[in-house]
Write a protein that holds these residues in place. Structure first.
Motif, PDB file in Angstrom:
ATOM      1  N   ALA A 120      62.861  17.427 -15.242  1.00 20.55           N
ATOM      2  CA  ALA A 120      62.604  17.649 -16.663  1.00 20.55           C
ATOM      3  C   ALA A 120      63.879  17.454 -17.479  1.00 20.55           C
ATOM      4  O   ALA A 120      63.852  16.870 -18.579  1.00 20.55           O
ATOM      5  N   HIS A 121      64.997  17.923 -16.962  1.00 22.76           N
ATOM      6  CA  HIS A 121      66.298  17.785 -17.633  1.00 22.76           C
ATOM      7  C   HIS A 121      66.656  16.310 -17.797  1.00 22.76           C
ATOM      8  O   HIS A 121      67.039  15.864 -18.888  1.00 22.76           O
ATOM      9  N   LEU A 122      66.496  15.533 -16.744  1.00 23.67           N
ATOM     10  CA  LEU A 122      66.828  14.106 -16.798  1.00 23.67           C
ATOM     11  C   LEU A 122      65.890  13.350 -17.735  1.00 23.67           C
ATOM     12  O   LEU A 122      66.313  12.453 -18.475  1.00 23.67           O
ATOM     13  N   ALA A 123      64.619  13.718 -17.712  1.00 23.46           N
ATOM     14  CA  ALA A 123      63.662  13.089 -18.625  1.00 23.46           C
ATOM     15  C   ALA A 123      64.054  13.369 -20.075  1.00 23.46           C
ATOM     16  O   ALA A 123      63.980  12.490 -20.943  1.00 23.46           O
ATOM     17  N   GLY A 124      64.494  14.594 -20.338  1.00 17.23           N
ATOM     18  CA  GLY A 124      64.906  14.976 -21.683  1.00 17.23           C
ATOM     19  C   GLY A 124      66.137  14.232 -22.154  1.00 17.23           C
ATOM     20  O   GLY A 124      66.360  14.065 -23.358  1.00 17.23           O
ATOM     21  N   LEU A 125      66.957  13.781 -21.199  1.00 18.13           N
ATOM     22  CA  LEU A 125      68.158  13.013 -21.541  1.00 18.13           C
ATOM     23  C   LEU A 125      67.848  11.531 -21.732  1.00 18.13           C
ATOM     24  O   LEU A 125      68.745  10.743 -22.037  1.00 18.13           O
ATOM     25  N   GLY A 126      66.588  11.148 -21.517  1.00 17.71           N
ATOM     26  CA  GLY A 126      66.189   9.760 -21.752  1.00 17.71           C
ATOM     27  C   GLY A 126      66.110   8.892 -20.516  1.00 17.71           C
ATOM     28  O   GLY A 126      65.830   7.687 -20.616  1.00 17.71           O
ATOM     29  N   HIS A 127      66.341   9.442 -19.350  1.00 18.84           N
ATOM     30  CA  HIS A 127      66.238   8.641 -18.112  1.00 18.84           C
ATOM     31  C   HIS A 127      64.773   8.339 -17.823  1.00 18.84           C
ATOM     32  O   HIS A 127      63.909   9.216 -17.921  1.00 18.84           O
ATOM     33  N   ARG A 128      64.487   7.083 -17.443  1.00 15.38           N
ATOM     34  CA  ARG A 128      63.116   6.687 -17.157  1.00 15.38           C
ATOM     35  C   ARG A 128      62.927   6.282 -15.703  1.00 15.38           C
ATOM     36  O   ARG A 128      61.801   6.156 -15.232  1.00 15.38           O
ATOM     37  N   LYS A 129      64.029   6.056 -14.989  1.00 13.42           N
ATOM     38  CA  LYS A 129      63.924   5.612 -13.598  1.00 13.42           C
ATOM     39  C   LYS A 129      64.905   6.415 -12.739  1.00 13.42           C
ATOM     40  O   LYS A 129      66.120   6.387 -12.989  1.00 13.42           O
ATOM     41  N   LEU A 130      64.375   7.146 -11.745  1.00 18.92           N
ATOM     42  CA  LEU A 130      65.178   8.027 -10.900  1.00 18.92           C
ATOM     43  C   LEU A 130      65.126   7.591  -9.442  1.00 18.92           C
ATOM     44  O   LEU A 130      64.197   6.910  -9.010  1.00 18.92           O
ATOM     45  N   VAL A 131      66.120   8.047  -8.704  1.00 29.09           N
ATOM     46  CA  VAL A 131      66.136   7.882  -7.246  1.00 29.09           C
ATOM     47  C   VAL A 131      66.261   9.257  -6.613  1.00 29.09           C
ATOM     48  O   VAL A 131      67.058  10.080  -7.083  1.00 29.09           O
ATOM     49  N   TYR A 132      65.455   9.512  -5.580  1.00 36.71           N
ATOM     50  CA  TYR A 132      65.678  10.701  -4.763  1.00 36.71           C
ATOM     51  C   TYR A 132      66.330  10.237  -3.472  1.00 36.71           C
ATOM     52  O   TYR A 132      65.764   9.420  -2.726  1.00 36.71           O
ATOM     53  N   VAL A 133      67.541  10.731  -3.196  1.00 34.72           N
ATOM     54  CA  VAL A 133      68.261  10.410  -1.962  1.00 34.72           C
ATOM     55  C   VAL A 133      67.969  11.512  -0.958  1.00 34.72           C
ATOM     56  O   VAL A 133      68.397  12.658  -1.133  1.00 34.72           O
ATOM     57  N   GLY A 134      67.224  11.190   0.088  1.00 37.83           N
ATOM     58  CA  GLY A 134      66.701  12.182   1.012  1.00 37.83           C
ATOM     59  C   GLY A 134      67.712  12.747   1.988  1.00 37.83           C
ATOM     60  O   GLY A 134      68.885  12.364   2.009  1.00 37.83           O
ATOM     61  N   GLY A 135      67.214  13.678   2.825  1.00 39.14           N
ATOM     62  CA  GLY A 135      68.036  14.329   3.841  1.00 39.14           C
ATOM     63  C   GLY A 135      67.434  14.147   5.220  1.00 39.14           C
ATOM     64  O   GLY A 135      66.622  13.234   5.433  1.00 39.14           O
ATOM     65  N   PRO A 136      67.799  14.999   6.169  1.00 36.36           N
ATOM     66  CA  PRO A 136      67.324  14.874   7.551  1.00 36.36           C
ATOM     67  C   PRO A 136      65.797  14.805   7.637  1.00 36.36           C
ATOM     68  O   PRO A 136      65.086  15.540   6.940  1.00 36.36           O
ATOM     69  N   LYS A 173      78.549  18.894 -15.615  1.00 36.42           N
ATOM     70  CA  LYS A 173      79.001  17.692 -16.324  1.00 36.42           C
ATOM     71  C   LYS A 173      78.405  16.370 -15.816  1.00 36.42           C
ATOM     72  O   LYS A 173      78.553  15.347 -16.483  1.00 36.42           O
ATOM     73  N   THR A 174      77.764  16.337 -14.646  1.00 37.71           N
ATOM     74  CA  THR A 174      77.329  15.039 -14.116  1.00 37.71           C
ATOM     75  C   THR A 174      76.008  14.546 -14.711  1.00 37.71           C
ATOM     76  O   THR A 174      75.542  13.465 -14.371  1.00 37.71           O
ATOM     77  N   THR A 175      75.405  15.330 -15.605  1.00 38.91           N
ATOM     78  CA  THR A 175      74.195  14.885 -16.286  1.00 38.91           C
ATOM     79  C   THR A 175      74.324  14.989 -17.793  1.00 38.91           C
ATOM     80  O   THR A 175      73.466  14.491 -18.514  1.00 38.91           O
ATOM     81  N   GLY A 176      75.343  15.633 -18.283  1.00 39.37           N
ATOM     82  CA  GLY A 176      75.477  15.809 -19.721  1.00 39.37           C
ATOM     83  C   GLY A 176      74.713  17.036 -20.188  1.00 39.37           C
ATOM     84  O   GLY A 176      74.053  17.711 -19.403  1.00 39.37           O
ATOM     85  N   PRO A 177      74.762  17.356 -21.454  1.00 40.38           N
ATOM     86  CA  PRO A 177      74.094  18.545 -21.996  1.00 40.38           C
ATOM     87  C   PRO A 177      72.580  18.383 -21.989  1.00 40.38           C
ATOM     88  O   PRO A 177      72.061  17.284 -22.077  1.00 40.38           O
ATOM     89  N   ALA A 178      71.883  19.522 -21.873  1.00 39.19           N
ATOM     90  CA  ALA A 178      70.420  19.507 -21.912  1.00 39.19           C
ATOM     91  C   ALA A 178      69.949  19.203 -23.323  1.00 39.19           C
ATOM     92  O   ALA A 178      70.470  19.735 -24.303  1.00 39.19           O
ATOM     93  N   LEU A 179      68.952  18.315 -23.451  1.00 37.77           N
ATOM     94  CA  LEU A 179      68.406  17.958 -24.747  1.00 37.77           C
ATOM     95  C   LEU A 179      66.995  18.463 -24.944  1.00 37.77           C
ATOM     96  O   LEU A 179      66.343  18.149 -25.934  1.00 37.77           O
ATOM     97  N   ILE A 180      66.501  19.253 -23.954  1.00 36.45           N
ATOM     98  CA  ILE A 180      65.142  19.777 -24.042  1.00 36.45           C
ATOM     99  C   ILE A 180      65.169  21.283 -23.868  1.00 36.45           C
ATOM    100  O   ILE A 180      66.101  21.836 -23.302  1.00 36.45           O
TER     101      ILE A 180
END
Length: 333
Positions: free
Chosen positions: A171-187, A324-331
């Motif tokens: 939700a935070h990333l969507a509020g910052l205007g990102h439209r395309k995400l990657v999930y980097v998985g684990g074990p 700091k790695t995503t910037g301030p929340a806009l939502i």
């Protein structure tokens, strides 16, 4: 070395404290059954005489060893030491010793450790177990067992619900205007990885975002570095990593490639074990490992003392920690 015949006995402690032999035994094994005053008198007499309870003899006569085993998949991962320390502290309060096992993300090694410990401990705490459900159920039939971050019906378990924090991250990333995400998985065998991956997909669908999932079997700094090229190749502008170690490696590689964070690319980690120490400081999902360690040991102690195994499912919620790695929340959150 003090000759065996000169060592103080439990009978001598009982006489000095003016209590029965059974009361002395309870003071060292189940002090909650006695009054605080009685326990203080017994401990004072034991200290004056130099009496130390013989746990080996107790195990032979009662079947109680005073030991429990705690097995984790990667003792070097910074998520686990606080959990281990918290569990150890709770075990000390009940006069139990903790045997620590490191399975190195290998289910065969985990199974081997359980077999080796079984004759020396009264119960197990398996953290992020990589065993199959069938194996876990088989082991639980032989010894009391509590799971952390593994959801097996019928087995007492403590679950850190990182899905709530991951949903906030999307939700935070969507509020910052990102439209395309990657999930980097684990074990591959990680319950937390499956939970986080599902949460990313579910939340992304809700916000109309495009998601790419990239497998990354080893959650580590170097694997985060190596996976970054594949992440950038997707055309995404933000990534949610399985854990902070992976995210830290990605930050280092992005810096080497001249990709500005968060101006050009946003990064979110999980577990909040390195967030404040990275540069830029890492937005991440909160960590409940200390609470999980305490809760798991207390649950196991309750099972051992009451001789009753209950199907307990205790859930600890998480939240997003914005840095700091995503910037301030806009939502609104």
């Amino acid at each position: 070395m003090t000759p065996r015949q000169n060592r103080p006995t439990i009978n001598q402690v009982a006489a000095a404290a003016g209590v029965t032999k059974s009361s002395v035994s309870r003071a060292f094994t189940r002090p909650e059954m006695l009054s605080e005053e009685t326990v203080r008198k017994i401990f004072a007499a034991a200290e004056q005489l130099g009496y130390v309870p013989n746990h080996t003899a107790r195990a032979l006569s009662t079947g109680r060893h005073g030991n429990i085993a705690l097995i984790v998949p990667d003792v070097a991962n910074p998520f686990f030491p606080p959990l281990i320390r918290a569990a150890q502290s709770e075990a000390d309060r009940s006069d139990y010793c903790v045997f620590l096992g490191n399975s190195d993300e290998n289910p065969q090694q985990e199974d081997k450790l359980i077999g080796r410990f079984a004759g020396q401990v009264e119960g197990f705490v398996l953290v992020s177990s990589r065993l199959s459900e069938e194996q876990i159920i088989e082991h639980a039939a032989r010894r009391p067992l509590v799971l952390v971050n593994r959801d097996v019906e019928g087995i007492p378990r403590i679950l850190i619900d990182s899905a709530t924090g991951v949903a906030e991250a999307v939700a935070h990333l969507a509020g910052l205007g990102h439209r395309k995400l990657v999930y980097v998985g684990g074990p591959h065998g990680s319950w937390s990885n499956k939970q986080r991956r599902s949460a990313v997909r579910r939340s992304a669908k809700e916000f109309g975002l495009e998601v790419t999932v990239i497998s990354n079997e080893f959650a580590a700094f170097e694997s985060g570095r190596k996976i970054t090229a594949s992440v950038l190749a997707t055309g995404a502008t933000a990534a949610i990593a399985f854990d902070d170690l992976t995210a830290q490696g990605m930050l280092a590689e992005l810096a080497d490639q001249g990709v500005a964070v968060p101006a050009d690319f946003a990064v979110v980690g999980c577990d909040d074990v390195l967030g404040a120490a990275t540069y830029p400081s890492l937005t991440t999902v909160s960590n409940r490992s200390v609470e999980a360690g305490k809760a798991a040991l207390n649950l196991l102690m309750d099972i051992l003392q009451n001789q009753a195994i209950r199907d307990v499912r205790y859930v600890l919620n998480t939240s997003l920690v914005i840095r700091k790695t995503t910037g301030p929340a806009l939502i609104a959150r």
